[in-house]
Design an enzyme around this catalytic site. Sequence first.
Site, PDB file in Angstrom:
ATOM      1  N   ASP A 133       0.834  -1.110   0.052  1.00 18.25           N
ATOM      2  CA  ASP A 133      -0.061  -0.048   0.093  1.00 18.25           C
ATOM      3  C   ASP A 133       0.950   1.303   0.008  1.00 18.25           C
ATOM      4  O   ASP A 133       2.105   1.066   0.375  1.00 18.25           O
ATOM      5  CB  ASP A 133      -0.794  -0.103   1.114  1.00 18.25           C
ATOM      6  CG  ASP A 133      -1.836   1.153   1.214  1.00 18.25           C
ATOM      7  OD1 ASP A 133      -2.461   1.512   0.462  1.00 18.25           O
ATOM      8  OD2 ASP A 133      -2.035   1.609   2.578  1.00 18.25           O
ATOM      9  N   ASP A 135       0.199   4.939   0.976  1.00 17.79           N
ATOM     10  CA  ASP A 135      -0.207   6.076   2.116  1.00 17.79           C
ATOM     11  C   ASP A 135      -0.296   5.442   3.266  1.00 17.79           C
ATOM     12  O   ASP A 135      -1.256   4.579   3.529  1.00 17.79           O
ATOM     13  CB  ASP A 135      -1.689   6.855   1.815  1.00 17.79           C
ATOM     14  CG  ASP A 135      -1.688   7.461   0.213  1.00 17.79           C
ATOM     15  OD1 ASP A 135      -0.976   8.314   0.038  1.00 17.79           O
ATOM     16  OD2 ASP A 135      -2.583   7.136  -0.374  1.00 17.79           O
TER      17      ASP A 135
END
Length: 237
Positions: free
Chosen positions: A15, A17
């Site tokens: 991922d 952020d």
Amino acid sequence: MNLGLPDGITACLFDLDGVLTSTAVLHRRAWRRTFDDFLTPRGEPPFTEEDYVRYVDGRPRYDGVRSFLASRGITLPEGAPADPPDADTVHGVGNRKNELIDAIIRDEGVSPYPGSVRYLEAAAQRLRIGVVTSSANATRVLDAAGLTRFVEALVDGVVISRDGLRGKPAPDSFTAGARLLGVEPARAAVFEDALSGVQAGRAGGFGHVVGVDRAGQAAALRENGADVVVEDLAELL
């Protein structure tokens, strides 16, 4: 160098952020302002940190709008992706958030976590690397953070929308990332800081799910599917 992964793992799906960059904090601010601006004139209580974690974090933008508003018993028309940011539609509210995060990133810039850069440098020597994120701003964030050089495959909010993928907690985006890298899910590790993300990794049958605890929710990450939880990726080296 040990990467803290089981034998047989040949790819990493990160991922963005909150895992590779500190932009999760910026997204949280943009969501809070977006929803508070929407809720206050309606006499509704403000958007909370619990709301963010339960209904928004890790989900595609419009899914986050739908999920949160449903939790408050609020129904809006769907509208369309081209709706202006002040439109009282699901797409209008989502576009308002996107306008805000664009401005915040432009004004404040993007910083990668140093431990994540160290981990990427080590992983790139041995493993395939992909980024899987619900953000539609991923390309710009990766470029600004100097991380594009590591990424062989990218599944972001633009791809999710284009290909009609279900967003996290469904595993579709991670599965698409593994497919782009040419690996089976069982031979890929997922790295996530959101509860919906670790749920997606577990649901997709991925070989290892690493929870990255940036918000003091280590227990919840484990309960939702993480095999191991760290506060920084450098702990795995």
